[in-house]
Design a protein around this motif. Structure first.
Motif, PDB file in Angstrom:
ATOM      1  N   ILE A  14     -25.145  15.278  31.880  1.00 20.99           N
ATOM      2  CA  ILE A  14     -24.914  14.094  31.095  1.00 20.99           C
ATOM      3  C   ILE A  14     -24.736  14.216  29.727  1.00 20.99           C
ATOM      4  N   TYR A  15     -23.733  13.682  29.236  1.00 24.81           N
ATOM      5  CA  TYR A  15     -23.495  13.687  27.884  1.00 24.81           C
ATOM      6  C   TYR A  15     -23.707  12.138  27.349  1.00 24.81           C
ATOM      7  N   PRO A  16     -25.180  12.149  26.797  1.00 28.85           N
ATOM      8  CA  PRO A  16     -25.728  10.688  26.858  1.00 28.85           C
ATOM      9  C   PRO A  16     -24.931   9.791  25.991  1.00 28.85           C
ATOM     10  N   LYS A  17     -24.318   9.928  24.912  1.00 31.24           N
ATOM     11  CA  LYS A  17     -23.533   9.011  24.186  1.00 31.24           C
ATOM     12  C   LYS A  17     -22.708   8.301  24.879  1.00 31.24           C
ATOM     13  N   SER A  18     -22.114   8.908  25.899  1.00 34.83           N
ATOM     14  CA  SER A  18     -20.856   8.294  26.871  1.00 34.83           C
ATOM     15  C   SER A  18     -21.383   7.984  28.312  1.00 34.83           C
ATOM     16  N   PHE A  19     -22.434   8.306  28.725  1.00 35.45           N
ATOM     17  CA  PHE A  19     -22.991   7.639  29.991  1.00 35.45           C
ATOM     18  C   PHE A  19     -23.168   6.589  30.368  1.00 35.45           C
ATOM     19  N   ARG A  20     -24.109   5.708  29.685  1.00 31.45           N
ATOM     20  CA  ARG A  20     -24.372   4.113  29.861  1.00 31.45           C
ATOM     21  C   ARG A  20     -24.923   3.658  28.768  1.00 31.45           C
ATOM     22  N   ASP A  21     -24.555   2.640  28.193  1.00 30.32           N
ATOM     23  CA  ASP A  21     -25.064   1.934  27.205  1.00 30.32           C
ATOM     24  C   ASP A  21     -25.607   0.682  27.546  1.00 30.32           C
ATOM     25  N   THR A  22     -27.231   0.533  27.392  1.00 33.78           N
ATOM     26  CA  THR A  22     -28.063  -0.689  27.987  1.00 33.78           C
ATOM     27  C   THR A  22     -28.053  -1.677  26.824  1.00 33.78           C
ATOM     28  N   ASN A  23     -27.892  -1.287  25.564  1.00 39.84           N
ATOM     29  CA  ASN A  23     -28.413  -2.209  24.412  1.00 39.84           C
ATOM     30  C   ASN A  23     -27.176  -3.140  23.725  1.00 39.84           C
ATOM     31  N   GLY A  24     -25.863  -2.463  24.167  1.00 39.28           N
ATOM     32  CA  GLY A  24     -24.945  -3.074  23.545  1.00 39.28           C
ATOM     33  C   GLY A  24     -24.354  -2.653  22.139  1.00 39.28           C
ATOM     34  N   ASP A  25     -24.990  -1.538  21.718  1.00 38.79           N
ATOM     35  CA  ASP A  25     -24.385  -0.787  20.541  1.00 38.79           C
ATOM     36  C   ASP A  25     -23.292   0.025  20.631  1.00 38.79           C
ATOM     37  N   GLY A  26     -22.792   0.330  21.830  1.00 40.89           N
ATOM     38  CA  GLY A  26     -21.722   0.897  22.198  1.00 40.89           C
ATOM     39  C   GLY A  26     -22.017   2.556  22.318  1.00 40.89           C
ATOM     40  N   ILE A  27     -23.287   2.813  22.068  1.00 39.32           N
ATOM     41  CA  ILE A  27     -23.503   4.293  22.248  1.00 39.32           C
ATOM     42  C   ILE A  27     -24.588   4.344  23.653  1.00 39.32           C
ATOM     43  N   PRO A 349     -24.249  25.406  41.004  1.00 38.74           N
ATOM     44  CA  PRO A 349     -23.079  24.746  40.383  1.00 38.74           C
ATOM     45  C   PRO A 349     -23.276  23.553  39.687  1.00 38.74           C
ATOM     46  N   PHE A 350     -22.787  23.326  38.587  1.00 37.12           N
ATOM     47  CA  PHE A 350     -22.938  22.055  37.631  1.00 37.12           C
ATOM     48  C   PHE A 350     -21.776  21.056  37.572  1.00 37.12           C
ATOM     49  N   ILE A 351     -22.106  19.849  37.979  1.00 35.51           N
ATOM     50  CA  ILE A 351     -20.889  19.020  37.765  1.00 35.51           C
ATOM     51  C   ILE A 351     -21.392  18.116  36.471  1.00 35.51           C
ATOM     52  N   TYR A 352     -19.977  18.001  35.799  1.00 35.68           N
ATOM     53  CA  TYR A 352     -20.163  17.107  34.477  1.00 35.68           C
ATOM     54  C   TYR A 352     -19.672  15.722  34.785  1.00 35.68           C
ATOM     55  N   GLN A 353     -20.433  14.856  34.067  1.00 38.65           N
ATOM     56  CA  GLN A 353     -20.087  13.421  34.274  1.00 38.65           C
ATOM     57  C   GLN A 353     -18.596  13.091  34.208  1.00 38.65           C
TER      58      GLN A 353
END
Length: 538
Positions: A14-27, A349-353
């Motif tokens: 998981i690349y957290p900056k791009s996974f899912r934003d829950t507070n609306g700040d775009g990150i 094995p690893f899967i990238y988001q």
């Protein structure tokens, strides 16, 4: 005795900056990961690896840490959020590992701020400082980001060492105080409940003597003075004692460690559980991967680590463009063939988001769309060489890390369901068709193929831990291998081909269609074809 649960496991990065934003700040944030845990559980993964969420000025995507004990709360959330994430993941049977970045810190870390003040500062020896002038640097070494590994610092007039950017000074692992600080920090995180670490740039922590002169600037030789240098073994052995105490999962990003050397790094007595090799991911100036190199590298690592040691197969990560456009031809068929080719190999094995839905590279039209520091460096360098903005942008972005960092495409709503605000990085416009929601309703989607492949790894020990034998090693496009009772064949090209086995094979069952395949002798493979056969017992 250390457990080997990871040998049946599948990881998800998981690349957290791009996974899912829950507070609306775009990150993206920690709560976004929590929200999507049911999705990851349904996918079937056993653990998640989260890219850095520590306090950081974010000069290099969080790999420039300014406080090892603090999270970047403004961007990602609090320690309470992280504890909640671990609790919920554990309740679903998933483990959580984080990045461990100990080759370097941010130049805004308190240690480095102190280190800069004077030559006799107690923290001076936490980093590598040497006398230098602009005309006489300590050596001719060059950094991964281009330019010298040395930056002269005005307060003392000496230069400090950095294998990455000047904002990421390297720690001095020769100093026992540094090691003690690092080990205390690692212990603290493990005591918080983290299940392990991906060890970033770990093979760079030892350096050659400063008088080592680079003879050639081709291939990997420019980085020879700080890639798996003799003496690193002592530090890794100290790490191992700590990791073993907590039965921590450890994955090393260890460039410079060969497939032969990786056995002693990753066997039952090794320092870490597995290694990410970087050899197979080379790309040309047009962003195209080398299929022969990919195939040869995969086979060599699999064979060299067969008797002892453990692989960590992957196709994508946060530093690589999307494989569907690098080794594939942009089609879902190519993404599926590549998935089968690597997901059934020996190793974890690893899967990238986004890989599991076939996310693609982004078509950049302006440098303002780019965040990756090294891409911006290259763009400005090409402008300085006289290239036009259009030409410089093309050269700089063709292999940019930002291709894999565009936000996760969850559905066809605005901003791909990633955020209610303005996303920190551009979103690929193909999210309208290529998204998780659409993939979940399509039985023939890449996503559902990944679920099937993970299920096979969980269900059959032949695939999780069994032997591997490669077939047709010289074929330019076919990657084929046997795993016990299983035969896996993939055509990693758009060109149809036919392969002929040396002798009539056994009767097989096609695990995808359930059809019976008798006396397999010749096999015609259409464009990007794959076959997963299981021997029918007599």
């Amino acid at each position: 005795m250390k457990s080997n649960w990871f040998k049946q496991a599948v990881g998800y990065q998981i690349y957290p900056k791009s996974f899912r934003d829950t507070n609306g700040d775009g990150i993206g944030d920690i709560n976004g990961i929590i929200e999507k845990l049911p999705y990851l559980k349904d996918l079937g993964v056993d653990f998640i690896w989260i890219n850095p969420i520590y306090k950081s000025p974010q000069f290099d995507g969080g790999y420039d840490i300014s406080d090892y004990y603090a999270l970047d709360e403004d961007r990602f959330g609090t320690m309470a959020d992280l504890q909640n994430l671990m609790m919920q993941a554990h309740s679903m049977g998933m483990k959580v590992i984080m990045d461990l970045v100990v080759n370097h810190t941010s130049n805004q870390h308190p240690w480095f701020i102190e280190s800069r003040k004077s030559k006799d500062n107690p923290y001076r020896d936490y980093y590598h400082w040497q006398p230098a002038t602009p005309d006489h640097l300590p050596n001719n070494w060059i950094s991964f980001f281009g330019g010298s590994t040395w930056t002269i610092d005005e307060p003392t007039g000496e230069a400090y060492f950095h294998v990455f950017s000047k904002e990421q000074p390297d720690l001095n692992w020769h100093n026992p105080k540094v090691r003690e600080e690092i080990y205390d920090m690692v212990r603290w995180w493990l005591e918080q409940g983290i299940d392990g670490f991906r060890l970033d740039a770990i093979s760079h922590i030892e350096k050659a003597p400063w008088d080592f002169e680079i003879k050639s600037f081709k291939d990997n030789s420019p980085w020879e003075p700080f890639m798996n240098v003799a003496g690193i073994e002592a530090y890794m052995a100290e790490f191992k004692k700590l990791f073993d105490e907590f039965d921590a999962l450890t994955v090393g990003e260890a460039s410079g460690v060969s497939s032969k050397e990786a056995t002693s790094w990753t066997d039952d007595h090794g320092y870490i559980d597995m290694i990410f090799e970087l050899e197979h991911s080379n790309k040309d100036d047009n962003g195209q991967g080398d299929l022969k190199l990919f195939k040869d590298t995969i086979m060599r690592w699999q064979e060299d680590l067969l008797a002892r040691g453990w692989n960590a197969p992957y196709l994508e990560n946060h530093d690589q463009p999307r494989v569907i456009d690098v080794l594939g031809d942009g089609t879902e068929a190519s993404a599926k063939a590549l998935a089968v080719a690597y997901m059934l190999l020996r190793g974890t094995p690893f899967i990238y988001q986004g890989q599991e839905i076939g996310m693609t590279n982004f078509d950049y039209t302006d440098i303002s769309q780019v965040d990756a520091t090294d891409t911006i460096y290259l763009y400005n360098e090409k402008l300085a060489e006289g290239l036009s903005k259009t030409a410089a942008l093309k050269v700089a972005t063709v292999n940019s890390r930002d291709h894999s960092r565009t936000p996760m495409q969850w559905d066809a709503t605005e901003n791909a369901g990633f955020t209610d605000g303005k996303p920190w990085l551009v979103i690929n416009p193909n999210y309208l068709e290529k998204n998780v929601a659409a993939a979940q309703t399509n039985p023939d989607s890449i996503l559902n193929l990944y679920k099937f492949l993970i299920q096979l790894r969980h269900e059959y020990q032949d695939i999780s831990e069994g032997h591997i034998t490669f077939l047709f090693p010289e074929h330019p496009a076919v990657l084929a291998y046997k795993r016990g009772e299983f035969l896996i064949v993939t055509n990693l090209s758009a060109t149809p081909t036919t392969i002929t086995f040396e002798r009539p094979g056994h009767d097989y069952q096609d695990m995808v269609t359930q059809a019976i395949v008798p006396d397999l002798l010749e096999l015609s493979l259409e464009s990007w074809a794959y076959r997963i056969y299981k021997k029918i017992k007599e």
